[in-house]
Write an enzyme that holds these catalytic residues in place. Structure first.
Site: not given
Length: 784
Positions: A506, A509, A548, A740-741
């Site tokens: 998304i 990577g 995540s 990510g989160e």
């Protein structure tokens, strides 16, 4: 000929990992060649050159273009829908609306969850939010499609609306649904809260509000749909091809085997593309009606209305603390909304209060209500930034009240296990303490605090520019694995390798990291591995890339598949080289003996491999360790400069310390940290959905000019990513946790705390706008 003993290679000379013995689980890597190193993305050229094919780039022969007509009203019933004029317009090949017999009438806005009683329809005759789908067209080009939408005649019965969740439960409020505006009320309690407050030396209470944020990824939502007889193929911008497959198949009443979804490249989702959208089904229906492919990409203005948001939250937090810094009680109540349908308006808003800090007495009540606005969707750490906005500002207020440093106060209350889960299971790894200590040290927290800080009721410093520092912590409720996941790795007779996985990349990577994991085991450069991914027709099942969970779920499966290939390859090589399999290693396209350098061979020269043609390795993701919780942790620090004349806030520097397990690629790791902090800065300073709550209920800022996303001018030039790398075999075989989160969770609260440090003004409502800050500063001056 005997080998020269002077040329014997010792095992430590080979960074290639040993394969696990039969029945053993792979051990964590000790030294790595590729994993953790800062190497470029394997698809960097395609992304930068423009040769990467996104769904909007897909062009099929004889393709039509779709468009959706949305309701212009916040609440209205359709009295008459006349599509005859549109059907006769040049280039128009199909117009649909009203009842569509080919589709299941129920449309749930929170797919993948237990179905709620309240559901909409694909084209609902009662439009409960602006932008709700009324009709759709397919035409030869986008301009003809838009002209046809304008030709559709719709007569509405405009109804009273409620656009402010704070008014939704008031007597006489317009009803979004006939049974009332209450979605649900949830309660949670542990310990004795009243006793906890009685034991406290200081009790504080405050109300907070976080504004609604809108999903605006760079790539708009949409897809291309094509039928081949009774089989549907969708090229979709999605975080989960299998989720879209199941959603579309259910609505259209098709077997899963008849629906293929191809992902490929996508330009961001942040949770808004975890499920099928109405546009997916509408494109499929238009393609079926016309017998031609249909591309339907939503215009930017339409995405602001219909593809999700981070819900607004109104929070009250009462907290008690002893003078020694021990939290004694937390009492938290939340009122929020997921919009016009059940969509998780208060989902996980309370998790920071439940679980982040050690506290024996906690009471929570969350109330989710309906309003006439677009339904919410998951938005990077759903609920957590809102809860953090309240909790982390309260933690600073408590620290000030007991005259304790904010970092020391948080360190005093670091938990040993997950208090919110039954039985308080321990964490597999707990990096919160290290995040706080090492983050504060790297930021220069103590030194910075001595230079800034506002006396009570006054702004710090002299002149109109005042500086302050702030910090906040956080944890993400997920960030471990979410099996199942199956990965296939193939090694061909020439030594080349193909990696086949169902996960979407998304923009984070994922492909690059998975290539590195396979490369680590197979001793080859990551960029040499060919990758197939995100295609329900050719790749293996996995859940959407969100929460995540992608790297912690997929990377152990990739590693297992690569090990499976390596075991077979070493068996072939051992026979060819007349060597002990346990003595062999794979490196740079060769199989080498660790003890005898005369025994080596190119992989491509192995007769056994040529005879087989291909070695296939299959790997799957095992469950997380029983009785342990895998969560990532974070602590963030920032320094701001506030202009007390204009109310402008400038962030000077920011540091994020994150415990997300092993760093899989330092470049993509830092990308995630800086991107997540930037998103959190938007929450803190600029982003806010504005509805005309008094007259029309319409969205007033539906473009990137009026909806203020942070730009390069809004983020600090000095941003530091500080990984807190704590490895444990209990996490998984690669040691990775989600990143990510958690990066976005504490950011806004850290900024708010820094603004308070600079000005002595506590901002409890997001975003911190210049107008709001000027008003509060003015009131501060009046109070003297």
């Amino acid at each position: 000929m005997a080998a020269n003993p002077d040329k014997h290679k010792q095992p430590e000379a080979f960074p290639a990992p040993d394969p696990p013995r039969a029945g053993e689980t792979a051990k964590l890597w000790e030294k790595t060649r590729f994993v953790g190193k800062p190497f470029p993305r394997v698809d960097a050229y395609e992304r930068l050159s423009g040769s990467a094919v996104y769904p909007a780039d897909v062009r099929l022969p004889n393709m039509l273009y779709g468009a959706i007509l949305g309701s212009p009203h916040a609440n209205a019933r359709i009295k008459r829908l006349d599509m005859t004029r549109a059907e006769k317009m040049p280039g128009v090949r199909a117009v649909i609306g009203g009842t569509v017999p080919e589709a299941n009438p129920a449309w749930h806005y929170r797919q993948g969850r237990p179905a709620m009683e309240v559901a909409g329809k694909l084209f609902d005759p009662h439009c409960r939010f602006e932008g709700d789908a009324v009709a759709a067209v397919a035409a030869e080009n986008p301009y003809q499609a838009q002209d046809a939408l304008r030709a559709i005649v719709v007569e509405y019965e405009v109804l009273p609306f409620v656009a402010d969740e704070r008014k939704a439960l008031q007597p006489g409020a317009p009803l979004v649904h006939g049974e009332g505006n209450l979605v649900q009320t949830d309660r949670y309690q542990r310990g004795d809260v009243e006793k906890g407050f009685a034991e406290a030396d200081v009790v504080l209470q405050e109300t907070y509000r976080s504004a609604c944020e809108l999903h605006t990824p760079m790539e708009p939502h949409g897809c291309v749909a094509n039928w081949e007889r009774d089989r549907l193929t969708l090229w979709e911008s999605t975080q989960g091809v299998f989720a879209v497959q199941s959603g579309v198949a259910e609505i259209l009443g098709l077997p899963l085997a008849k629906v293929r979804v191809i992902g490929g490249y996508m330009g961001g989702g942040f949770g808004s593309k975890l499920q099928a959208g109405k546009y997916s089904v509408i494109a499929a229906l238009l393609a079926r009606r016309t017998g031609r492919p249909v591309k339907l990409i939503l215009p930017r203005e339409q995405t602001y209305l219909a593809v999700g948001n981070r819900p607004p939250c109104n929070m009250r937090l009462k907290a008690g603390v002893r003078k020694d810094g021990t939290l004694t009680a937390l009492d938290f109540s939340v009122l929020g909304t997921g919009g016009a349908y059940p969509a998780g308006g208060t989902s996980l808003v309370d998790w920071q209060v439940r679980d982040l800090y050690s506290c024996p007495n906690v009471r929570i009540e969350t109330t989710d209500v309906y309003v006439n606005a677009g339904p919410a969707r998951p938005f990077r750490a759903p609920g957590h930034p809102q809860g953090s906005w309240a909790l982390e500002q309260m933690m600073d207020a408590l620290a000030k009240a007991i005259r304790m440093d904010p970092v020391e106060f948080r360190l005093k209350n670091v938990p040993s296990g997950s208090q919110a889960r039954e039985g308080m299971p321990p964490y597999a790894t707990t990096g919160l303490r290290q995040c706080l200590e090492e983050g504060a040290r790297a930021f220069g927290w103590k030194e910075a605090r001595q230079k800034t800080g506002a006396p009570p009721g006054k702004a710090s410093g002299e002149g109109h520019l005042r500086r302050g520092v702030g910090m906040a912590s956080g944890l993400w409720v997920a960030g471990g694995a979410m099996p199942p996941s199956t990965v296939i790795v193939k090694m061909f007779s020439d030594g080349s390798v193909n990696l086949n996985m169902g996960a979407s990349d998304i923009g984070t990577g994922t492909k690059t990291i998975m290539a590195a994991v396979a490369a680590e085991e197979l001793g080859m450069a990551p960029e040499s591995i060919q990758i197939e991914h995100a295609d329900t027709g050719t790749t293996q099942y996995t859940r959407p890339s969100g929460g995540s969970k992608t790297v912690p779920t997929e990377s152990p499966a990739v590693r297992a598949a690569a090990i499976h290939v390596k075991e077979q390859l070493l068996s072939i090589a051992a026979e060819a080289l007349k060597a002990d399999k346990a003595d062999l290693a794979v490196m740079d396209g060769r199989v080498l003996s660790r003890s005898d350098d005369s025994k080596s061979a190119k992989i491509a020269d192995l007769a056994g491999l040529k005879q087989r043609g291909v070695i296939v390795g299959i790997g799957s993701r095992a469950p997380d360790p029983p009785g342990k919780v895998v969560n990532p942790f974070a602590a963030q620090f920032c320094e701001v400069e506030v202009n007390v004349l204009t109310g402008e806030v400038r962030i000077l520097r920011f540091l994020g310390a994150h415990d997300s397990g092993r760093v899989m690629n330092r470049l993509t790791y830092d990308n995630q940290v800086f991107g997540g902090i930037t998103m959190g800065i938007g929450f803190a300073l600029t982003e806010c959905r504005i509805l005309d709550a008094s007259q029309t209920g319409k969205l007033l800022n539906r473009n990137w000019h009026d909806y203020k996303l942070p730009t390069v001018l809004d983020v600090p030039a000095e941003m530091v990513s500080l990984p807190i790398e704590i490895l444990s075999p209990e996490i998984n075989t690669t040691g990775a946790k989600g990143l990510g989160e958690p990066v976005t969770i504490p950011t806004a609260a850290a900024v708010a705390n820094a603004v308070y440090d600079a000005t002595g003004v506590r901002i409890t409502e997001s975003p911190i706008s210049p107008m709001q800050l000027c008003k509060l500063l003015s009131e501060q001056l009046k109070e003297g």
